[in-house]
Write a protein that holds these residues in place. Structure first.
Motif, PDB file in Angstrom:
ATOM      1  N   GLY A 155      -5.639  18.570  35.947  1.00 22.01           N
ATOM      2  CA  GLY A 155      -6.273  17.642  35.123  1.00 22.01           C
ATOM      3  C   GLY A 155      -6.154  17.500  33.771  1.00 22.01           C
ATOM      4  N   VAL A 156      -5.246  18.585  33.107  1.00 18.44           N
ATOM      5  CA  VAL A 156      -4.855  18.483  31.947  1.00 18.44           C
ATOM      6  C   VAL A 156      -3.369  18.271  31.681  1.00 18.44           C
ATOM      7  CG1 VAL A 156      -4.769  20.006  29.643  1.00 18.44           C
ATOM      8  CG2 VAL A 156      -6.734  19.837  31.102  1.00 18.44           C
ATOM      9  N   SER A 157      -2.563  19.199  32.376  1.00 16.66           N
ATOM     10  CA  SER A 157      -1.149  19.322  32.222  1.00 16.66           C
ATOM     11  C   SER A 157      -0.396  18.352  33.038  1.00 16.66           C
ATOM     12  CB  SER A 157      -0.529  20.603  32.520  1.00 16.66           C
ATOM     13  OG  SER A 157      -1.078  21.865  31.891  1.00 16.66           O
ATOM     14  N   LEU A 158      -0.991  17.825  33.970  1.00 18.41           N
ATOM     15  CA  LEU A 158      -0.100  17.135  34.936  1.00 18.41           C
ATOM     16  C   LEU A 158      -0.105  15.497  34.370  1.00 18.41           C
ATOM     17  CD1 LEU A 158       1.772  16.630  37.463  1.00 18.41           C
ATOM     18  CD2 LEU A 158      -0.417  16.434  38.710  1.00 18.41           C
ATOM     19  N   THR A 159      -1.320  15.163  33.606  1.00 23.83           N
ATOM     20  CA  THR A 159      -1.371  13.893  33.143  1.00 23.83           C
ATOM     21  C   THR A 159      -0.507  13.223  32.163  1.00 23.83           C
ATOM     22  OG1 THR A 159      -3.878  14.231  33.543  1.00 23.83           O
ATOM     23  CG2 THR A 159      -3.409  12.383  32.047  1.00 23.83           C
ATOM     24  N   PRO A 160      -0.396  14.091  31.045  1.00 19.55           N
ATOM     25  CA  PRO A 160       1.003  13.694  30.178  1.00 19.55           C
ATOM     26  C   PRO A 160       2.237  13.553  30.834  1.00 19.55           C
ATOM     27  CG  PRO A 160       0.116  15.942  29.698  1.00 19.55           C
ATOM     28  CD  PRO A 160      -0.711  15.282  30.406  1.00 19.55           C
ATOM     29  N   ILE A 161       2.467  14.400  31.888  1.00 23.57           N
ATOM     30  CA  ILE A 161       3.704  14.403  32.428  1.00 23.57           C
ATOM     31  C   ILE A 161       3.835  12.983  33.343  1.00 23.57           C
ATOM     32  CG2 ILE A 161       5.104  15.538  34.325  1.00 23.57           C
ATOM     33  CD1 ILE A 161       3.849  18.280  33.222  1.00 23.57           C
ATOM     34  N   LEU A 162       2.699  12.858  33.837  1.00 23.87           N
ATOM     35  CA  LEU A 162       2.580  11.639  35.031  1.00 23.87           C
ATOM     36  C   LEU A 162       2.876  10.482  33.964  1.00 23.87           C
ATOM     37  CD1 LEU A 162       1.973  10.362  37.536  1.00 23.87           C
ATOM     38  CD2 LEU A 162      -0.477  10.278  37.021  1.00 23.87           C
ATOM     39  N   ILE A 163       2.008  10.356  32.682  1.00 24.08           N
ATOM     40  CA  ILE A 163       2.415   9.307  31.857  1.00 24.08           C
ATOM     41  C   ILE A 163       3.894   9.192  31.204  1.00 24.08           C
ATOM     42  CG2 ILE A 163       1.680   8.262  29.477  1.00 24.08           C
ATOM     43  CD1 ILE A 163      -1.034   9.605  29.860  1.00 24.08           C
ATOM     44  N   LEU A 164       4.574  10.318  31.114  1.00 24.32           N
ATOM     45  CA  LEU A 164       5.842  10.327  30.540  1.00 24.32           C
ATOM     46  C   LEU A 164       6.860   9.610  31.694  1.00 24.32           C
ATOM     47  CD1 LEU A 164       8.087  11.377  28.504  1.00 24.32           C
ATOM     48  CD2 LEU A 164       8.247  13.417  29.742  1.00 24.32           C
ATOM     49  N   CYS A 165       6.404  10.163  33.077  1.00 27.08           N
ATOM     50  CA  CYS A 165       7.261   9.615  34.078  1.00 27.08           C
ATOM     51  C   CYS A 165       7.207   7.861  34.041  1.00 27.08           C
ATOM     52  CB  CYS A 165       7.012  10.210  35.320  1.00 27.08           C
ATOM     53  SG  CYS A 165       7.235  11.904  35.511  1.00 27.08           S
ATOM     54  N   LEU A 166       6.002   7.343  34.063  1.00 26.83           N
ATOM     55  CA  LEU A 166       5.719   5.952  34.132  1.00 26.83           C
ATOM     56  C   LEU A 166       6.277   5.313  32.781  1.00 26.83           C
ATOM     57  CD1 LEU A 166       2.035   6.197  35.253  1.00 26.83           C
ATOM     58  CD2 LEU A 166       4.000   5.504  36.506  1.00 26.83           C
ATOM     59  N   LEU A 167       6.220   6.148  31.723  1.00 27.61           N
ATOM     60  CA  LEU A 167       6.937   5.422  30.344  1.00 27.61           C
ATOM     61  C   LEU A 167       8.396   5.169  30.647  1.00 27.61           C
ATOM     62  CD1 LEU A 167       4.588   6.858  27.642  1.00 27.61           C
ATOM     63  CD2 LEU A 167       4.457   4.541  28.538  1.00 27.61           C
TER      64      LEU A 167
ATOM     65  N   TYR B 102      -1.003   2.297  32.666  1.00 26.32           N
ATOM     66  CA  TYR B 102      -0.557   3.436  33.279  1.00 26.32           C
ATOM     67  C   TYR B 102      -1.370   4.671  32.553  1.00 26.32           C
ATOM     68  CZ  TYR B 102       4.145   1.372  33.788  1.00 26.32           C
ATOM     69  OH  TYR B 102       4.952   0.551  34.300  1.00 26.32           O
ATOM     70  N   VAL B 103      -1.993   4.390  31.328  1.00 27.80           N
ATOM     71  CA  VAL B 103      -3.003   5.325  30.692  1.00 27.80           C
ATOM     72  C   VAL B 103      -4.195   5.399  31.444  1.00 27.80           C
ATOM     73  CG1 VAL B 103      -4.343   5.928  28.383  1.00 27.80           C
ATOM     74  CG2 VAL B 103      -1.838   5.478  28.345  1.00 27.80           C
ATOM     75  N   LEU B 104      -4.912   4.271  31.513  1.00 26.58           N
ATOM     76  CA  LEU B 104      -6.081   4.002  32.315  1.00 26.58           C
ATOM     77  C   LEU B 104      -5.959   4.850  33.822  1.00 26.58           C
ATOM     78  CD1 LEU B 104      -7.148   0.695  31.781  1.00 26.58           C
ATOM     79  CD2 LEU B 104      -8.355   2.402  31.044  1.00 26.58           C
ATOM     80  N   PHE B 105      -4.719   4.612  34.551  1.00 27.78           N
ATOM     81  CA  PHE B 105      -4.639   5.297  35.790  1.00 27.78           C
ATOM     82  C   PHE B 105      -4.408   6.618  35.667  1.00 27.78           C
ATOM     83  CE2 PHE B 105      -1.177   7.095  38.475  1.00 27.78           C
ATOM     84  CZ  PHE B 105      -1.951   7.011  40.057  1.00 27.78           C
TER      85      PHE B 105
ATOM     86  N   ILE C 218      -7.992   4.012  22.750  1.00 29.70           N
ATOM     87  CA  ILE C 218      -9.610   4.639  22.714  1.00 29.70           C
ATOM     88  C   ILE C 218      -9.728   5.432  23.954  1.00 29.70           C
ATOM     89  CG2 ILE C 218     -11.722   3.737  23.012  1.00 29.70           C
ATOM     90  CD1 ILE C 218     -10.929   3.675  20.223  1.00 29.70           C
ATOM     91  N   VAL C 219      -9.045   4.850  25.194  1.00 31.08           N
ATOM     92  CA  VAL C 219      -9.049   5.659  26.119  1.00 31.08           C
ATOM     93  C   VAL C 219      -8.455   7.051  26.006  1.00 31.08           C
ATOM     94  CG1 VAL C 219      -8.341   5.628  28.537  1.00 31.08           C
ATOM     95  CG2 VAL C 219      -9.068   3.570  27.731  1.00 31.08           C
ATOM     96  N   SER C 220      -7.415   7.200  25.684  1.00 31.39           N
ATOM     97  CA  SER C 220      -6.749   8.481  25.188  1.00 31.39           C
ATOM     98  C   SER C 220      -7.679   9.424  24.486  1.00 31.39           C
ATOM     99  CB  SER C 220      -5.526   8.392  24.657  1.00 31.39           C
ATOM    100  OG  SER C 220      -4.693   7.654  25.611  1.00 31.39           O
ATOM    101  N   GLY C 221      -8.139   8.848  23.542  1.00 26.02           N
ATOM    102  CA  GLY C 221      -9.010   9.597  22.350  1.00 26.02           C
ATOM    103  C   GLY C 221     -10.338  10.116  23.057  1.00 26.02           C
ATOM    104  N   THR C 222     -10.887   9.250  24.268  1.00 22.31           N
ATOM    105  CA  THR C 222     -12.116   9.387  24.799  1.00 22.31           C
ATOM    106  C   THR C 222     -12.298  10.514  25.843  1.00 22.31           C
ATOM    107  OG1 THR C 222     -12.743   7.415  23.942  1.00 22.31           O
ATOM    108  CG2 THR C 222     -14.171   8.250  25.498  1.00 22.31           C
ATOM    109  N   ILE C 223     -11.019  10.298  26.650  1.00 29.61           N
ATOM    110  CA  ILE C 223     -11.084  11.046  27.822  1.00 29.61           C
ATOM    111  C   ILE C 223     -11.180  12.682  27.813  1.00 29.61           C
ATOM    112  CG2 ILE C 223     -10.059  11.403  30.110  1.00 29.61           C
ATOM    113  CD1 ILE C 223     -11.316   8.887  30.062  1.00 29.61           C
ATOM    114  N   GLN C 224     -10.128  12.859  26.812  1.00 25.12           N
ATOM    115  CA  GLN C 224      -9.764  14.611  26.765  1.00 25.12           C
ATOM    116  C   GLN C 224     -10.971  15.401  26.453  1.00 25.12           C
ATOM    117  OE1 GLN C 224      -6.966  15.563  27.638  1.00 25.12           O
ATOM    118  NE2 GLN C 224      -7.841  17.535  27.481  1.00 25.12           N
TER     119      GLN C 224
END
Length: 404
Positions: free
Chosen positions: A381-393, A354-357, A214-220
């Motif tokens: 705000g857009v491109s770095l976020t999925p990269i950050l999540i990928l690194c954490l995962l 991780y997603v919330l952060f 829900i957070v992922s679907g709402t923030i973007q």
């Protein structure tokens, strides 16, 4: 693997169908009713899609995985029956609240929109695509979708003259696809027993996954709205074009992750840990290569569209801007697969954190944009976020105990 490719082709076909049909609807609707009314329909559809997504209970991922660990046929049928009927009950309660939220529900101007919203939401929720993904059998849902969608196109081009009729036709198409699919699923699982145990057990296991979905679907959408209101015309045009290709690539690629989900789940529950680890990293490596190729294609398609269709010179700034947005394609695709797999290991709570952060990081960058141009906002705000999540995962993956 034959099951995987068959599933991939089927889910891919359904995804393409979802993109193809609007291409036939949009020119007719804009010419007949004007772009403003078509925009109203698009907004209504987006609202219904998000509403049904919130009520989906993460079944496309967690429901498929839960079903994979059940071995008894009656248990499987009971789980499907219980979840499908429970989802219907939740939907009816939620829609009742929507009705009460409208003070002027009986206003003739709003009645058509509200009824259409309800029909679309019910249809999307009742389709239960997760059930077909878990079985790897899509013949029924493909036949249902083809029949109703192409029948609606025939009716649209031959009989529809009023916008209200257009709304009812589109909403009815979604509704009847969902209704027929619902009764088909109930019929196939009629021998199962409705048991609230399955609902309680499922919700207990998936509550964290549901939260980060829900957070992922709402923030973007909030981020996109802020970007679109910033006022930099050229950069916004380039961002809009590239973002459309990015979203299309990620949505179409979700067919791969949806098809991999039941396959990986079966490996997890039915093979030794060492064998599963080898297979998993082979799949992950292949997915990285595929995602990189798709990122390049998004870049090329975006650059071509900006240059030839929008007549915008491809300056180094524009190319770099396109590249920054396009690169988000890779982590966005891989993250879907990693979250599915980490959920099998019971890591949903960590993923949620991780997603919330990462989401809070994106929002803070976008809304505290003092002294930053649009390019910097998009990059951070857009491109770095999925990269950050990928690194954490990937870090979480490294810390997993692969013995069980």
């Amino acid at each position: 693997m034959n099951v995987f490719f068959r599933s991939l082709l089927s889910v891919g076909f359904l995804k393409i169908l979802d993109y193809l049909v609007p291409f036939f609807i949009m020119p007719f609707a804009i010419k007949k009713f004007g772009i403003e009314l078509y925009g109203n329909f698009s907004f209504l559809l987006a609202l219904a899609v998000f509403f049904s997504f919130c009520l989906d209970l993460s079944l496309n991922t967690a429901g498929v995985q839960y079903l994979s660990k059940l071995n008894d046929v009656v248990e499987k049928k009971s789980f499907v029956k219980s979840l499908v009927l429970s989802k219907l009950s939740i939907l009816l309660v939620a829609l009742s609240l929507v009705f009460f939220a409208y003070d002027s529900f009986f206003s003739s101007e709003k009645l058509v929109s509200i009824v259409s919203f309800v029909l679309i939401s019910v249809g999307l929720s009742l389709t239960n695509l997760w059930y077909y993904i878990s079985l790897g059998s899509f013949k029924s849902i493909i036949s249902i979708s083809l029949f109703f969608k192409f029948s609606s196109l025939i009716v649209l081009y031959s009989l529809v003259d009023k916008f209200d009729d257009f709304l009812y036709l589109q909403a009815g198409t979604f509704f009847f696809i969902g209704l027929v699919s619902f009764f088909h699923i109930i019929k196939k699982n009629i021998d199962g027993n409705f048991d609230t145990y399955f609902l309680v057990s499922y919700v207990r296991e998936t509550r964290h996954m549901y939260t980060y979905s829900i957070v992922s679907g709402t923030i973007q959408p909030f981020i996109n709205y802020t970007l679109y209101s910033s006022g930099d015309g050229v950069a916004l045009g380039v961002y809009s074009v590239t973002n459309r290709f990015l979203i299309a690539a990620v949505n179409l690629s979700s067919a791969i992750n949806n098809s991999l989900n039941p396959l990986v789940s079966k490996y997890f529950y039915n093979t030794e840990s060492d064998a599963f680890k080898v297979r998993f990293f082979k799949i992950l490596s292949s997915l990285f290569i595929y995602s990189f190729i798709v990122s390049v294609l998004v870049f090329v398609a975006s650059a071509y569209s900006v240059s030839r269709l929008a007549n915008q010179p491809l300056t180094p700034y524009v190319l770099f801007f396109i590249g920054v947005v396009s690169i988000a394609t890779l982590p966005s695709i891989v993250n879907q697969f990693l979250t599915q797999t980490l959920h099998l290991f019971g890591k949903s709570k960590r993923i949620r954190n991780y997603v919330l952060f990462s989401s809070m990081f994106s929002l803070s960058v976008v809304y505290l944009k003092i002294g930053m141009d649009l390019f910097t906002i998009v990059m951070l705000g857009v491109s770095l976020t999925p990269i950050l999540i990928l690194c954490l995962l990937l870090w979480e993956l490294k810390c997993i105990n692969w013995r069980w």
